[in-house]
Structure formats: structure tokens, C-alpha cells
Design a protein around this motif. Structure first.
Motif, mmCIF file in Angstrom:
data_model
loop_
_atom_site.group_PDB
_atom_site.id
_atom_site.type_symbol
_atom_site.label_atom_id
_atom_site.label_comp_id
_atom_site.label_asym_id
_atom_site.label_seq_id
_atom_site.Cartn_x
_atom_site.Cartn_y
_atom_site.Cartn_z
ATOM 1 N N ARG A 1 0.838 -1.203 0.000
ATOM 2 C CA ARG A 1 0.000 0.000 0.000
ATOM 3 C C ARG A 1 0.870 1.250 0.000
ATOM 4 O O ARG A 1 0.581 2.227 -0.700
ATOM 5 N N SER B 1 1.508 9.359 -5.885
ATOM 6 C CA SER B 1 1.924 10.681 -5.446
ATOM 7 C C SER B 1 2.958 11.269 -6.396
ATOM 8 O O SER B 1 2.860 12.442 -6.783
ATOM 9 N N ARG C 1 -6.117 1.852 -5.578
ATOM 10 C CA ARG C 1 -4.746 2.358 -5.558
ATOM 11 C C ARG C 1 -3.791 1.457 -6.318
ATOM 12 O O ARG C 1 -2.868 1.940 -6.966
ATOM 13 N N TYR D 1 -1.161 14.288 -3.965
ATOM 14 C CA TYR D 1 -1.815 12.973 -3.887
ATOM 15 C C TYR D 1 -3.200 13.106 -3.263
ATOM 16 O O TYR D 1 -4.179 12.556 -3.780
ATOM 17 N N ILE E 1 0.872 4.181 -2.964
ATOM 18 C CA ILE E 1 0.648 5.589 -2.650
ATOM 19 C C ILE E 1 1.824 6.431 -3.128
ATOM 20 O O ILE E 1 1.640 7.521 -3.688
#
Length: 114
Positions: A58, A66, A92, A76, A62
Motif C-alpha cells: 500500500r 503521489s 490504488r 496525492y 501511494i
């Protein structure tokens, strides 16, 4: 009452643990007492490792999203906020794959949210 000989059941229970110790070295593989302790610890570490893998993946997703959104001039959190507001169903993981492999596609997603 007659005496119960537990050889078969006890051996079956021990063999279950000894089979899990495949690949261990020395006494950790052959002696039941050492093996049981080591297998218990190994199973615990594998349980923890599965949770850590989810957490790490995860974080990676991210970070990718971002970085791609910063290249396009937004943060983000703002990007994800507008995605949620528009009702986009991409998660995601998929967004990060698109950002890493198909930047033009990611740019198109970004334009559709504006």
C-alpha cells in the motif's frame, strides 16, 4: 480398564510438526522438542510477514501515485479526493500500475477528474 497405547496418534501428531520443519538445519529438523518450538516461531513470523507485505505494498502504491500526480501539478490527497468525488472505481493498486507503466493513461485519468 485396559491401558491405552498411544503410539500411532502421538507419532501422527509429531509427524505433522516435523513435516513443517522441512528445510531446517540439524536438531531443528530431527528432534521434536526443538522442532515444535522453531515451527511455532516460524508460523508466527509468516503470519506477521503477510500483514507487513500488505502494508508495504500500500505504501508503494501511494508513493507511485503521489509521484505521478506531482508531475502533473497536484498533490496525492487532492487527486484522490477528486477521484472519490467523481465516483471513480479504480483502486490504488491499479492507479499505481497505470502511473508506472502508462503515464499517458494516468494523465487522461487526471484530466477526466478536472
Amino acid at each position: 480398564m485396559s491401558r491405552v497405547r498411544r503410539g500411532f496418534k502421538a507419532r501422527r501428531r509429531r509427524n505433522k510438526v516435523l513435516k513443517l520443519a522441512k528445510g531446517f538445519h540439524f536438531d531443528r529438523r530431527t528432534k521434536y522438542k526443538h522442532t515444535a518450538e522453531t515451527v511455532k516461531r516460524a508460523l508466527h513470523y509468516s503470519y506477521i510477514g503477510r500483514r507487513l507485505l500488505k502494508r508495504d505494498m500500500r505504501k508503494l502504491w501511494i508513493t507511485r501515485i503521489s509521484a505521478a500526480s506531482k508531475q502533473l501539478g497536484t498533490s496525492y490527497s487532492k487527486f484522490m479526493g477528486t477521484l472519490k468525488a467523481k465516483g471513480c472505481v479504480l483502486n490504488r493498486k491499479m492507479l499505481s500500475e497505470i502511473a508506472a507503466r502508462d503515464f499517458d493513461g494516468f494523465k487522461a485519468i487526471m484530466e477526466s477528474t478536472k
